[in-house]
Enzyme design. Sequence first.
Site, PDB file in Angstrom:
ATOM      1  N   HIS A  67       0.831  -1.201   0.000  1.00 29.23           N
ATOM      2  CA  HIS A  67       0.000   0.000   0.000  1.00 29.23           C
ATOM      3  C   HIS A  67       0.866   1.252   0.000  1.00 29.23           C
ATOM      4  O   HIS A  67       1.934   1.272   0.611  1.00 29.23           O
ATOM      5  CB  HIS A  67      -0.927   0.004   1.220  1.00 29.23           C
ATOM      6  N   SER A  80      -6.387   3.502  -5.308  1.00 37.11           N
ATOM      7  CA  SER A  80      -5.876   4.295  -4.191  1.00 37.11           C
ATOM      8  C   SER A  80      -5.984   5.790  -4.471  1.00 37.11           C
ATOM      9  O   SER A  80      -6.324   6.572  -3.585  1.00 37.11           O
ATOM     10  CB  SER A  80      -4.422   3.932  -3.888  1.00 37.11           C
ATOM     11  N   GLN A  84      -8.143   8.166  -2.002  1.00 43.54           N
ATOM     12  CA  GLN A  84      -7.491   9.252  -1.278  1.00 43.54           C
ATOM     13  C   GLN A  84      -8.053  10.614  -1.681  1.00 43.54           C
ATOM     14  O   GLN A  84      -8.215  11.499  -0.829  1.00 43.54           O
ATOM     15  CB  GLN A  84      -5.973   9.194  -1.483  1.00 43.54           C
ATOM     16  N   VAL A 119     -10.128   5.076   3.855  1.00 47.56           N
ATOM     17  CA  VAL A 119     -10.465   6.499   3.871  1.00 47.56           C
ATOM     18  C   VAL A 119     -11.878   6.819   3.405  1.00 47.56           C
ATOM     19  O   VAL A 119     -12.345   7.941   3.615  1.00 47.56           O
ATOM     20  CB  VAL A 119      -9.452   7.325   3.039  1.00 47.56           C
TER      21      VAL A 119
END
Length: 165
Positions: A67, A80, A84, A119
């Site tokens: 990650h 990702s 994010q 997230v």
Amino acid sequence: MTIAELNALERPGFVAALGWIFEDSPWVAERTWSARPFNGVDALYAAMMGELAQANPEEQIALLRAHPDLGTRARMSSASVGEQAGAGLDQLTPQEFERLQRLNSAYRNKFGFPFLFAVKGSTKHDVLRALERRLEASPEQEYQEALRQVHRIARNRLLETVQEG
């Protein structure tokens, strides 16, 4: 893609469809394929989590290390990047960026893998608070928490990718 379509795939197609669910760790999908057919997303998720749980500690650590650091401007998977951005980590002020980089570095130095945080539904402030709080954990506590976060990330990605039916 539907569960029925996934169940019909040969191993290479299955891995191509789901290998990205766990960051740079297609081995989870590869090992999950033999548990087909799945009667729904929950069964698929449970099988994937079972494979992760059965993996040896070196494989689990490698998965954690695959990650990216949150908020970095380095190479990341498209999944990702989108996750994010949804938390505002692509819009950090220079001070927030410096703080996040400092905390990420301290975390990685302490635990040996990047800070993992699902997230989705969070803000950059939530991420920073969680990172500061989790720096106080023991290595074993944080290892288990990082794996829980991987579970949450995988669940979110599966729900966005696979439909029942």
